[in-house]
Design an enzyme around this catalytic site. Structure first.
Site, short mmCIF file in Angstrom:
data_model
loop_
_atom_site.label_atom_id
_atom_site.label_comp_id
_atom_site.label_asym_id
_atom_site.label_seq_id
_atom_site.Cartn_x
_atom_site.Cartn_y
_atom_site.Cartn_z
N HIS C 124 0.84 -1.19 0.00
CA HIS C 124 0.00 0.00 0.00
C HIS C 124 0.88 1.25 0.00
O HIS C 124 1.08 1.87 -1.02
CB HIS C 124 -0.95 -0.02 1.22
CG HIS C 124 -1.84 1.18 1.30
ND1 HIS C 124 -2.11 1.83 2.49
CD2 HIS C 124 -2.51 1.86 0.35
CE1 HIS C 124 -2.91 2.85 2.26
NE2 HIS C 124 -3.17 2.89 0.96
N CYS C 148 -0.48 0.36 9.62
CA CYS C 148 -0.63 1.75 9.16
C CYS C 148 -2.04 2.00 8.65
O CYS C 148 -2.71 2.94 9.06
CB CYS C 148 0.38 2.06 8.06
SG CYS C 148 2.06 2.19 8.68
N HIS C 149 -2.49 1.16 7.69
CA HIS C 149 -3.80 1.40 7.09
C HIS C 149 -4.65 0.14 7.06
O HIS C 149 -5.59 0.03 6.29
CB HIS C 149 -3.65 1.98 5.69
CG HIS C 149 -2.79 3.20 5.66
ND1 HIS C 149 -1.45 3.14 5.36
CD2 HIS C 149 -3.05 4.49 5.95
CE1 HIS C 149 -0.94 4.35 5.45
NE2 HIS C 149 -1.88 5.19 5.81
N GLY C 150 -4.28 -0.88 7.87
CA GLY C 150 -5.13 -2.04 8.04
C GLY C 150 -5.19 -3.00 6.88
O GLY C 150 -6.28 -3.42 6.48
#
Lengths: 446, 287, 184
Positions: C124, C148-150
């Site tokens: 990502h 960080c963003h799952g």
């Protein structure tokens, strides 16, 4: 710019018209170094070095920014970082050698520019401000070059830093604390290297600012010329572009060819072998000298070997160390007073027979100082540098003021046009030419 | 007017100081020099017959010679001298293949850590390692060498005046002092632990003679004479000091050629621009 | 007549002059442009960085279920010996339904039984996913989880849930002998 006949900028396309209303940069360039700036038509090649100096300033800024991307200002790694640049960075060896020799060429060009000013009295009214700014630029350049030479952290870097910061220790009372403050310690150390790197990065932009002022001040009276007679009318001038852009352009090519020869075939010829040895605070090189462009002033510094005492009493008035420092800084600072020391109404050395003799003696004297600054501190070089130093000060402070009083100058041409073409309608029209503009030179009788 | 008066006074004062307090004692010193007598060392270095392959603007590396020089460094010099800015991977530039470089690197011991407990160990080198130093630090180096410090050799050919020829000369400069000089002054006798070498700046060098005939056996069959080894090690150290030397010269030819061509065109353009402004004096078409 | 001849000459002269100016300016332009080459290429990876672009990893002491966190081109490298259960579970997943369709065999590489080599860089925005170390959050698919963003990865490093567009990258590698992997 005040010449009535100067070309004026006419934006042609919609875009340039729009730009001219909002931010007239093209107009500024046109009037500064384009067809809108009338320049005396009789400039010789000595007038090329100003543009060359500007070129080398930009060259040093660009190569310097690139080197800063790969350098690290830390005494543990600085020397190794230079080797990293030389070996691992793509074209790093080219950037390193171009920057180191670029400094030498910058100074070479600047010295020729300054000596042009000495010979043609470019410092005289109405151009005093240009000259004063020029001296400021020269001082800034010296400081920048000195700090730049410390960054590779070789033996000469370290000992140069130690010796030059030691000069400040000669100042009475505040000297020693000042020296410790400048260096950030008792000898050049990591703090010194860091602050020198920071300032070495900053100063070129200060120089650039001073150069812009220098050029601005130049455009108020316009360029001087080899006759020293002021511009009177359109036939005395040509537009900067294309006449001087073409002349500067090809001459730049010639100088760059010479520069390329040094960079590619003799990149270490102007440097010192000792600086390829990593700095060692416990071991002094046999001969500590600065880079060649500081030699004359280093010779002046070293010329003072005895204290100033009252004879037969042993009372020391000024120590030798301080005398040397005063003389070294004084030798450049006195250039600030040059416009008022030389009051001869004639500018160009070509029309001043007595001045010309002493000018060439001074050139020889400077050449001697260049040689002596790099020589060993032993006889006969010490005596020779003392004589040369004495003559340096005599020339500026005694000889110039006196010959400007007693000299009988040669007849000046009526105008630049006459100097170039051998005839000028204006000069034969009447025996009493119209009153010259304020600040112009009195015309000598035929 | 005040400036000029002040200037004249200041100028005369400076000159006076120089004359009275510096020049006179200096002149006396000059007239009656008290310079000590030194043994004159050989300032003029020697060069191999025919010069080095990399000399001059058209020079080239002789990779066979560089590899021989590397062998001399490895088998002789590296016992005391480091080469700290060169990595094993750089050996590819002097003609070793990638597997050869790996094998070469593995034949050196470099400092490392034990992955299990982090203690300092020696491990075989890999191509990205720099050449290891024979001593842990300066104190150890001096302790092993009669208080002399063997310098790092990476930049030695640049860090001495006329360095390439200096190294070549020094390697062959071991000799005996002139007995006449020694008879004149005991100062010229070689002190114990030092060796007479007329190319070293103070005559007596701490390094014993190294390149004795046949001290290495060249793998390419070249006879290992002192002169041959001096030439080879000098070539290798020149390469180590400036690996970009040949590339630099080759680029230089191209750049200078281009610049001269551009300068010529610029000059012709300049002549054309000025044609109407600068004909001969008195010509009627002047404007 | 003379006037005509003069004009012709003048025109030719103009053309000749133009030619030399164009030649001079364009040559200078070529020179200026070629200076850009070293100025731009100096920012590319330096020789020492390029030389350090392979990494050797010794997997002899790696037990099933254990991971080694190494460094490859200045980035984290996860080398894991997968357990028999994980291998069976991952083999059973229908790869065609995944966002970045890759079978377990494609993840492991040819002739490789159970050593999973992948970059520990979330596809990502480049954070380091958890799951390679003891006791770290393995996410909803029992593999790797980027905090960080799952982004959730399965045990074979395939993206199963969250914003990451592709599976964890598998670098080129070879077994130089039974127990040593050379990555890069």
């Amino acid at each position: 710019m005040s010449f009535a006949w100067a070309n004026s900028y006419e934006p042609k396309t919609d875009l340039t018209k729009w730009l001219d209303e909002k931010l007239p940069v093209p107009r500024l360039v046109y009037n500064a170094i384009g067809a809108g700036y009338p320049v005396p038509r009789n400039l010789n090649y000595m007038w090329n070095f100003g543009v060359l100096a500007g070129f080398f300033l930009m060259f040093q800024i660009i190569t310097g920014i690139i080197l800063a991307m790969h350098y690290a200002a830390n005494t543990d790694v600085a020397f190794g970082q230079i080797e990293h640049i030389m070996r691992n960075v793509n074209y790093g060896w080219l950037m390193k050698y171009a920057h180191a020799n670029g400094a030498s060429f910058f100074f070479m060009v600047i010295y020729l520019h300054i000596f042009r000013g000495f010979y043609y009295s470019s410092y005289k009214a109405p151009r005093e401000m240009i000259w004063l700014l020029g001296v400021v630029i020269f001082l800034l350049m010296m400081a920048t070059a000195f700090m730049g030479y410390v960054l590779p952290w070789g033996q000469m870097s370290f000992w140069g830093a130690k010796v030059i910061t030691g000069l400040f220790g000669a100042i009475p009372f505040i000297g020693e604390p000042l020296q410790v403050w400048l260096v950030g310690g008792y000898a050049p150390n990591n703090s010194t290297l860091n602050r020198f790197f920071s300032l070495h990065f900053l100063m070129p932009f200060v120089i650039l600012g001073a150069v812009i002022l220098h050029i601005w001040a130049l455009h108020i009276p316009g360029s001087s010329n080899p006759t020293g007679v002021e511009v009177k009318k359109e036939s005395d001038t040509v537009p900067f572009h294309p006449y001087y852009t073409a002349k500067d352009g090809w001459f730049l090519g010639l100088v760059l060819s010479l520069f390329a020869f040094v960079v590619f075939f003799a990149p270490n010829a102007l440097g010192h072998a000792e600086n390829w040895i990593e700095a060692n605070p416990l071991s002094t090189p046999a001969l500590i000298v600065p880079e060649w462009y500081f030699y004359p002033f280093y010779a002046i510094l070293r010329a003072f070997t005895g204290d100033l005492t009252i004879p037969f009493t042993g009372i020391v008035l000024i120590e030798a160390k301080l005398l040397g420092v005063i003389a070294m800084f004084g030798s450049i600072l006195l250039w600030f007073f040059l416009p008022w020391l030389d009051k001869s109404p004639v500018r160009s050395g070509s029309y001043r027979p007595l001045f010309r003799i002493f000018f060439w003696i001074f050139v020889v004297d400077m050449a001697a100082l260049f040689y002596l600054g790099g020589a060993k501190a032993e006889e006969p070089f010490i005596v020779m540098s003392q004589i040369a130093t004495a003559w340096y000060f005599l020339h500026f402070l005694v000889i110039l003021p006196i010959i400007s009083q007693i000299e009988v100058p040669k007849a000046l041409p009526f105008s630049i046009t006459e100097a170039v073409l051998g005839k000028d309608e204006g000069s034969s029209k009447s025996a009493t030419p119209s009153a010259p503009p304020a600040g112009a030179m009195p015309e000598p009788a035929e | 007017m005040t400036i000029r008066l002040g200037g004249i006074l200041f100028g005369l004062a400076i000159t006076g100081v120089l004359l009275l307090w510096s020049l006179l004692p200096g002149a006396l010193n000059f007239a009656f020099p008290t310079k000590p007598d030194y043994y004159a060392f050989q300032e003029k270095n020697i060069a191999p017959e025919g010069g080095f392959s990399f000399d001059g603007p058209l020079g080239k590396w002789d990779t066979q010679q560089l590899q021989r020089g590397y062998q001399v460094y490895k088998e002789v010099c590296s016992a005391c001298h480091s080469l700290k800015f060169v990595a094993f991977r750089n050996l590819q530039e002097i003609g070793f293949t990638e597997p050869e470089v790996r094998a070469e690197a593995a034949s050196w011991e470099v400092p490392g850590i034990d992955p299990k407990d982090g203690s300092a160990i020696k491990r075989p080198g890999i191509p990205t390692d720099q050449f290891p130093s024979p001593y842990a630090n300066e104190v150890e180096a001096r302790a092993f060498n009669n208080n002399a410090l063997p310098p790092d050799l990476t930049l030695i050919t640049k860090a001495r005046k006329d360095g390439v020829h200096y190294v070549y000369s020094l390697m062959q400069g071991y000799n005996e002092p002139d007995p006449e000089d020694v008879a004149k002054s005991p100062d010229f006798e070689t002190p114990p632990g030092l060796y007479f070498n007329e190319y070293f700046y103070n005559i007596n060098i701490a390094m014993p003679p190294q390149l004795l005939d046949g001290i290495v056996t060249y793998s390419d069959g070249t006879e290992a004479t002192t002169e041959q080894m001096a030439q080879d090690i000098t070539a290798f150290l020149t390469w180590a000091g400036e690996p970009s030397l040949i590339k630099r010269k080759q680029t230089g030819w191209f750049v200078i050629g281009f610049l001269l061509f551009a300068t010529f065109l610029g000059f012709m353009s300049y002549k054309t621009v000025w044609a109407t402004k600068k004909p001969k004096k008195g010509s009627p078409d002047l404007v | 007549m003379a006037t005509t001849a003069d004009n012709v000459n003048a025109e030719e002269g103009v053309r000749r002059r133009d030619w030399i100016h164009i030649a001079a300016v364009s040559t200078a332009g070529v020179g200026g442009a070629s200076i850009l080459f070293p100025l731009v290429s100096q920012m590319a990876p330096t020789a020492d960085v390029l030389a350090a672009s392979t990494t050797d990893v010794d997997v002899s002491s790696l037990e099933p279920g254990q991971s080694i966190k190494g460094v490859f081109r200045d980035q984290p490298l996860f080398v894991k010996r997968m357990t028999a259960e994980e291998l069976a579970e991952m083999k059973a997943v229908d790869a065609s339904g995944l966002r970045d369709a890759q079978t377990l065999e494609e993840r492991l590489g040819e002739g490789n039984e159970d050593i999973l080599v992948q970059l520990g860089v979330c596809t990502h925005l480049g954070c380091v996913p958890l799951g390679a170390g003891e006791g770290e959050d393995k996410g909803e698919f029992n593999g790797y989880f980027c905090p960080c963003h799952g982004s959730h990865y399965d045990a074979a490093g395939r993206i199963r849930k969250g914003p990451a567009p592709t599976n964890l990258a598998v670098p080129d590698f070879v077994f130089t002998n039974e127990t040593v992997i050379r990555v890069g």
